[in-house]
Design a protein around this motif. Structure first.
Motif, PDB file in Angstrom:
ATOM      1  N   TYR A 137       0.874  -1.159   0.000  1.00 56.16           N
ATOM      2  CA  TYR A 137       0.000   0.000   0.000  1.00 56.16           C
ATOM      3  C   TYR A 137       0.921   1.222   0.000  1.00 56.16           C
ATOM      4  CZ  TYR A 137      -3.463  -3.326   1.902  1.00 56.16           C
ATOM      5  OH  TYR A 137      -4.290  -4.402   2.124  1.00 56.16           O
ATOM      6  N   PHE A 147       1.262   5.609   0.128  1.00 53.01           N
ATOM      7  CA  PHE A 147       0.593   6.807   0.634  1.00 53.01           C
ATOM      8  C   PHE A 147       1.460   8.047   0.394  1.00 53.01           C
ATOM      9  CE2 PHE A 147      -2.037   3.935   3.101  1.00 53.01           C
ATOM     10  CZ  PHE A 147      -1.171   2.928   3.481  1.00 53.01           C
ATOM     11  N   TYR A 190       1.547  11.719   2.497  1.00 55.07           N
ATOM     12  CA  TYR A 190       1.049  12.550   3.595  1.00 55.07           C
ATOM     13  C   TYR A 190       1.621  13.946   3.439  1.00 55.07           C
ATOM     14  CZ  TYR A 190      -0.560   8.493   6.317  1.00 55.07           C
ATOM     15  OH  TYR A 190      -1.220   7.368   6.762  1.00 55.07           O
ATOM     16  N   LEU A 248      -3.352  12.711   5.553  1.00 53.88           N
ATOM     17  CA  LEU A 248      -3.298  11.852   4.374  1.00 53.88           C
ATOM     18  C   LEU A 248      -3.770  12.618   3.138  1.00 53.88           C
ATOM     19  CD1 LEU A 248      -2.792   8.944   3.329  1.00 53.88           C
ATOM     20  CD2 LEU A 248      -5.235   8.527   3.697  1.00 53.88           C
ATOM     21  N   LYS A 303      -3.917   7.712  -1.314  1.00 48.08           N
ATOM     22  CA  LYS A 303      -3.416   6.372  -1.058  1.00 48.08           C
ATOM     23  C   LYS A 303      -3.670   5.482  -2.266  1.00 48.08           C
ATOM     24  CE  LYS A 303      -7.728   4.863   1.153  1.00 48.08           C
ATOM     25  NZ  LYS A 303      -8.464   6.142   1.145  1.00 48.08           N
ATOM     26  N   LEU A 314      -4.188   1.463  -2.864  1.00 48.71           N
ATOM     27  CA  LEU A 314      -4.360   0.147  -2.235  1.00 48.71           C
ATOM     28  C   LEU A 314      -4.380  -0.943  -3.295  1.00 48.71           C
ATOM     29  CD1 LEU A 314      -7.103   1.009   0.419  1.00 48.71           C
ATOM     30  CD2 LEU A 314      -4.633   1.186   0.618  1.00 48.71           C
ATOM     31  N   GLY A 329       0.936  -4.133   4.939  1.00 50.05           N
ATOM     32  CA  GLY A 329      -0.313  -4.612   5.523  1.00 50.05           C
ATOM     33  C   GLY A 329      -0.218  -5.972   6.167  1.00 50.05           C
ATOM     34  N   GLY A 334      -2.174  -7.694   9.395  1.00 52.06           N
ATOM     35  CA  GLY A 334      -3.496  -7.095   9.521  1.00 52.06           C
ATOM     36  C   GLY A 334      -3.493  -5.680  10.057  1.00 52.06           C
ATOM     37  N   TYR A 335      -2.336  -5.043  10.002  1.00 56.43           N
ATOM     38  CA  TYR A 335      -2.300  -3.648  10.432  1.00 56.43           C
ATOM     39  C   TYR A 335      -1.285  -2.917   9.580  1.00 56.43           C
ATOM     40  CZ  TYR A 335       1.985  -4.890  12.956  1.00 56.43           C
ATOM     41  OH  TYR A 335       3.242  -5.336  13.286  1.00 56.43           O
ATOM     42  N   GLN A 336      -1.291  -1.597   9.690  1.00 59.47           N
ATOM     43  CA  GLN A 336      -0.466  -0.770   8.820  1.00 59.47           C
ATOM     44  C   GLN A 336       0.774  -0.282   9.538  1.00 59.47           C
ATOM     45  OE1 GLN A 336      -1.069  -0.511   5.653  1.00 59.47           O
ATOM     46  NE2 GLN A 336      -2.884  -1.766   5.924  1.00 59.47           N
ATOM     47  N   GLY A 380      -8.491   0.101  12.692  1.00 60.97           N
ATOM     48  CA  GLY A 380      -7.769  -1.149  12.845  1.00 60.97           C
ATOM     49  C   GLY A 380      -8.398  -2.336  12.160  1.00 60.97           C
ATOM     50  N   ARG A 381      -9.161  -2.065  11.089  1.00 62.58           N
ATOM     51  CA  ARG A 381      -9.702  -3.204  10.343  1.00 62.58           C
ATOM     52  C   ARG A 381      -8.564  -3.985   9.718  1.00 62.58           C
ATOM     53  NH1 ARG A 381     -12.688   0.947   8.138  1.00 62.58           N
ATOM     54  NH2 ARG A 381     -11.598   0.692   6.152  1.00 62.58           N
ATOM     55  N   VAL A 382      -8.758  -5.251   9.557  1.00 56.45           N
ATOM     56  CA  VAL A 382      -7.750  -6.065   8.902  1.00 56.45           C
ATOM     57  C   VAL A 382      -7.518  -5.541   7.497  1.00 56.45           C
ATOM     58  CG1 VAL A 382      -7.210  -8.359   8.017  1.00 56.45           C
ATOM     59  CG2 VAL A 382      -8.294  -8.101  10.253  1.00 56.45           C
ATOM     60  N   GLY A 383      -6.280  -5.338   7.132  1.00 59.53           N
ATOM     61  CA  GLY A 383      -5.936  -4.882   5.796  1.00 59.53           C
ATOM     62  C   GLY A 383      -5.699  -3.389   5.724  1.00 59.53           C
ATOM     63  N   TRP A 384      -6.688  -2.581   5.850  1.00 59.99           N
ATOM     64  CA  TRP A 384      -6.521  -1.142   5.696  1.00 59.99           C
ATOM     65  C   TRP A 384      -7.365  -0.380   6.676  1.00 59.99           C
ATOM     66  CZ3 TRP A 384      -4.138   3.020   4.734  1.00 59.99           C
ATOM     67  CH2 TRP A 384      -4.821   4.222   4.599  1.00 59.99           C
ATOM     68  N   GLY A 385      -6.753   0.538   7.344  1.00 55.07           N
ATOM     69  CA  GLY A 385      -7.472   1.458   8.196  1.00 55.07           C
ATOM     70  C   GLY A 385      -6.653   2.730   8.236  1.00 55.07           C
ATOM     71  N   GLU A 386      -7.213   3.826   7.703  1.00 48.29           N
ATOM     72  CA  GLU A 386      -6.453   5.065   7.635  1.00 48.29           C
ATOM     73  C   GLU A 386      -6.009   5.496   9.014  1.00 48.29           C
ATOM     74  OE1 GLU A 386      -8.389   8.262   5.633  1.00 48.29           O
ATOM     75  OE2 GLU A 386      -7.018   9.770   6.445  1.00 48.29           O
TER      76      GLU A 386
END
Lengths: 115, 115
Positions: free
Chosen positions: A32, A34, A36, A46, A49, A51, A96, A99-101, B97-103
């Motif tokens: 992913y 971005f 900023y 932001l 982005k 994805l 990713g 499961g988090y960024q 904090g969703r799995v995959g993408w969360g701004e």
């Protein structure tokens, strides 16, 4: 491991001229990407982005960026800058995983718009 | 609604002292991140919380740094025996904090100066 290279530490440009801020990334997995913006004495905001899907992404304030997988680039562009665009711009990448960024940032490019 | 807030905005301390930096995330955001931005650099990841637990603390530079989030909302970054090299802006960000993408939404940061 992932990394980001912003080739220009400072970019001066005249008002109403076009601008391109360059960004190259490296990653061993799908990413992913971005951009900023950080205005003086403010937090990171932001701009846009990438994805998946269309490689041309449009963001706020008239900015857009194009994801180029073969060149591992994600350059930021604006056709006509305003004084208010003076700020520092950070390119960032995340894979990713987990499961988090966990975002890796470049060192930033300072855009100076000249009246 | 309210964004991410961080207190204090500025902290000046002497070498060897203990400091605490506070982050109030956006209400309902389960994910919380701490970053450190040294002068002339982009933000660097320190630690990630999902709820109350630290899911990834791989960015903490050494055992003088510690962070907590006891109730899954407010987080405190604690630095023991501060050193001059700890001087930086400490940024907090939160996301759904969703799995995959969360701004990630960033706070304005705490500028720490160690004399």
């Amino acid at each position: 491991a992932q990394s980001v290279t912003q080739l220009d530490s400072q970019v001066p440009v005249f008002e109403e001229a076009p601008v391109e801020l360059r960004c190259n990334y490296s990653s061993s997995v799908s990413v992913y990407l971005f951009w900023y913006v950080q205005y003086p004495n403010q937090g990171l905001q932001l701009l846009l982005k990438y994805l998946s899907g269309s490689t041309l992404v449009k963001g706020i304030n008239g900015f857009e960026a194009e994801f180029n997988k073969s060149q591992t680039s994600f350059h930021l562009r604006k056709p006509s800058v305003h004084i208010s665009d003076t700020a520092e711009y950070f390119c960032a990448v995340s894979d990713g995983s987990g499961g988090y960024q966990k975002v890796t940032f470049g060192i930033g490019t300072k855009l100076q718009v000249i009246p | 609604g309210a964004g991410v807030s961080q207190t204090p905005s500025n902290k000046v301390t002497e070498k060897g002292k203990y400091v605490e930096l506070r982050c109030d995330p956006i209400s309902g955001h389960t994910a919380l991140y701490w970053y450190r931005q040294s002068l002339g650099q982009g933000p660097e990841f320190l630690i990630y919380f999902q709820g109350t637990g630290a899911a990834d603390d791989s960015g903490l530079p050494n055992d003088r740094f510690f962070a907590v989030r006891p109730e899954g909302s407010v987080s405190t970054l604690k630095i023991q025996r501060t050193e001059r090299g700890d001087s930086a802006v400490y940024l907090c960000a939160s996301s759904f904090g969703r799995v995959g993408w969360g701004e990630q939404f960033f706070g304005p940061g705490t500028r720490l100066t160690v004399l």
